[in-house]
Design an enzyme around this catalytic site. Sequence first.
Site, mmCIF file in Angstrom:
data_model
loop_
_atom_site.group_PDB
_atom_site.id
_atom_site.type_symbol
_atom_site.label_atom_id
_atom_site.label_comp_id
_atom_site.label_asym_id
_atom_site.label_seq_id
_atom_site.Cartn_x
_atom_site.Cartn_y
_atom_site.Cartn_z
ATOM 1 C CG HIS A 85 -2.070 -0.925 1.110
ATOM 2 N ND1 HIS A 85 -3.023 -1.054 2.096
ATOM 3 C CD2 HIS A 85 -2.445 -1.777 0.124
ATOM 4 C CE1 HIS A 85 -3.930 -1.941 1.727
ATOM 5 N NE2 HIS A 85 -3.598 -2.393 0.540
ATOM 6 C CE1 TYR A 95 -6.992 0.557 4.480
ATOM 7 C CE2 TYR A 95 -5.835 2.649 4.216
ATOM 8 C CZ TYR A 95 -5.814 1.269 4.274
ATOM 9 O OH TYR A 95 -4.625 0.603 4.119
ATOM 10 C CD GLU A 137 -1.556 1.331 4.600
ATOM 11 O OE1 GLU A 137 -2.183 2.392 4.368
ATOM 12 O OE2 GLU A 137 -2.017 0.202 4.357
ATOM 13 C CE1 TYR A 190 6.894 -3.269 -3.253
ATOM 14 C CE2 TYR A 190 7.404 -5.418 -2.298
ATOM 15 C CZ TYR A 190 6.623 -4.274 -2.341
ATOM 16 O OH TYR A 190 5.580 -4.119 -1.463
ATOM 17 C CB THR A 280 14.566 -10.186 -9.722
ATOM 18 O OG1 THR A 280 13.257 -10.583 -9.311
ATOM 19 C CG2 THR A 280 14.619 -10.190 -11.246
ATOM 20 C CG PHE A 393 7.157 -12.038 -8.803
ATOM 21 C CD1 PHE A 393 7.824 -11.394 -7.782
ATOM 22 C CD2 PHE A 393 7.892 -12.709 -9.753
ATOM 23 C CE1 PHE A 393 9.217 -11.407 -7.704
ATOM 24 C CE2 PHE A 393 9.283 -12.727 -9.694
ATOM 25 C CZ PHE A 393 9.945 -12.083 -8.658
#
Length: 401
Positions: A85, A95, A137, A190, A280, A393
């Site tokens: 997120h 939300y 978050e 990532y 990766t 993934f």
Amino acid sequence: MLKQQTIHLIKNTIPVLETHGAEITQIFYRRLFQQHPELLNIFNHANQRQGKQQNALANAVYAAAVHIDHLENILPVVKQIAQKHRALQVRPEHYPVVGQTLLDAMKEVLGDAASPEILEAWAEAYGVIADVFINVEKEQYAAAEAAPGGWEGFRRFVIERKVEESCVITSFYLIPEDGLPIASYEPGQYITLRVQPDGQDYKQLRHYSLSAAPGNPYYKISVKREDAASGRPAGTISTWLHDNAVPGTVIEVSAPAGSFVLDGSSDAPLVLISGGVGLTPMVSMLETALNRQPARSVTYIHAAVNGRHHAMKEHIQDLTAKHAQLSSYFIYESPQADEICDQSGYINTDFLQHHTNPNSDFYFCGPQPFMASVYRSLKQLGVTDPRIRYEFFGPAGSLEA
């Protein structure tokens, strides 16, 4: 804290969610995008078309119901989802929209069975769960911005180099357009790219694992070209990167994220297993382990269709020659006549039994059927769950048979 009556009502909906969860989430997304098309700038359209996002949400709703009286049990999953997120720039104002749409979808599917009391209970429960996500978050946003070289939102990067690694995988080296330092990351994490190719109505966001150890002045991603196949359209962003992105192309990037990271505090033997482009995060972990833990035994196993599809083979061979602690093995599904590999076919239980120690830490990544097979083999060999770590993934799935 949720009221006991609320917990009781939520628990009573578990059988209904088992039966109708997928239908509820399908209608949820249809309603969400009809009423708020601007959210199409956030969601992965490919995962929507393939039903992966709907299944992931159905599983998440079901898990919330099962653990509603002990929400701390799903906190690790919350933190993992919150990482995605944050990378996608999901914000607190999203939300309430999602919550109301989910309740409307429940009402549409369940009809009279979704009584006012049940909908009220779910509204209360959703509010509590949303607050957990928002708070987690918030911490992650603050940490990403405060990190040395960190930033908020999306930052403009330039493709410095484009290197063909195999017939289907190409690496892209990204440097910041502003020339300022970039945030470090944990091996396995990532970055998220945001682009809007010509002809697309909405911006497209994709997560790509960083495929080199941290510490460089660039971010390296290695992307598999996803051409159209039976029942699956071509990958919008992967094909755009391969066909249109060139040195000098500018791409928006959010700061590194992800919870699938190498545990550098462990000194147990390390086994890294990858299939296809799943190499990766494994290569990032491999380079890091060799640099930081020179006494740690490392085994790297990679599976590919054949040598033409095998990315970074020479790099792994060079690392193996330079580091006595490293053993590497290559398995080709259909090796060509002049290709040498350690086994033809697939990674199986016998191969893992002969080349790994069950007391190792195992990390693996690749297509879901590949990971399910590796997982089953490791369980047959007696490897305990705390020693098994893997990454999907896209939306999380299940490896349990």
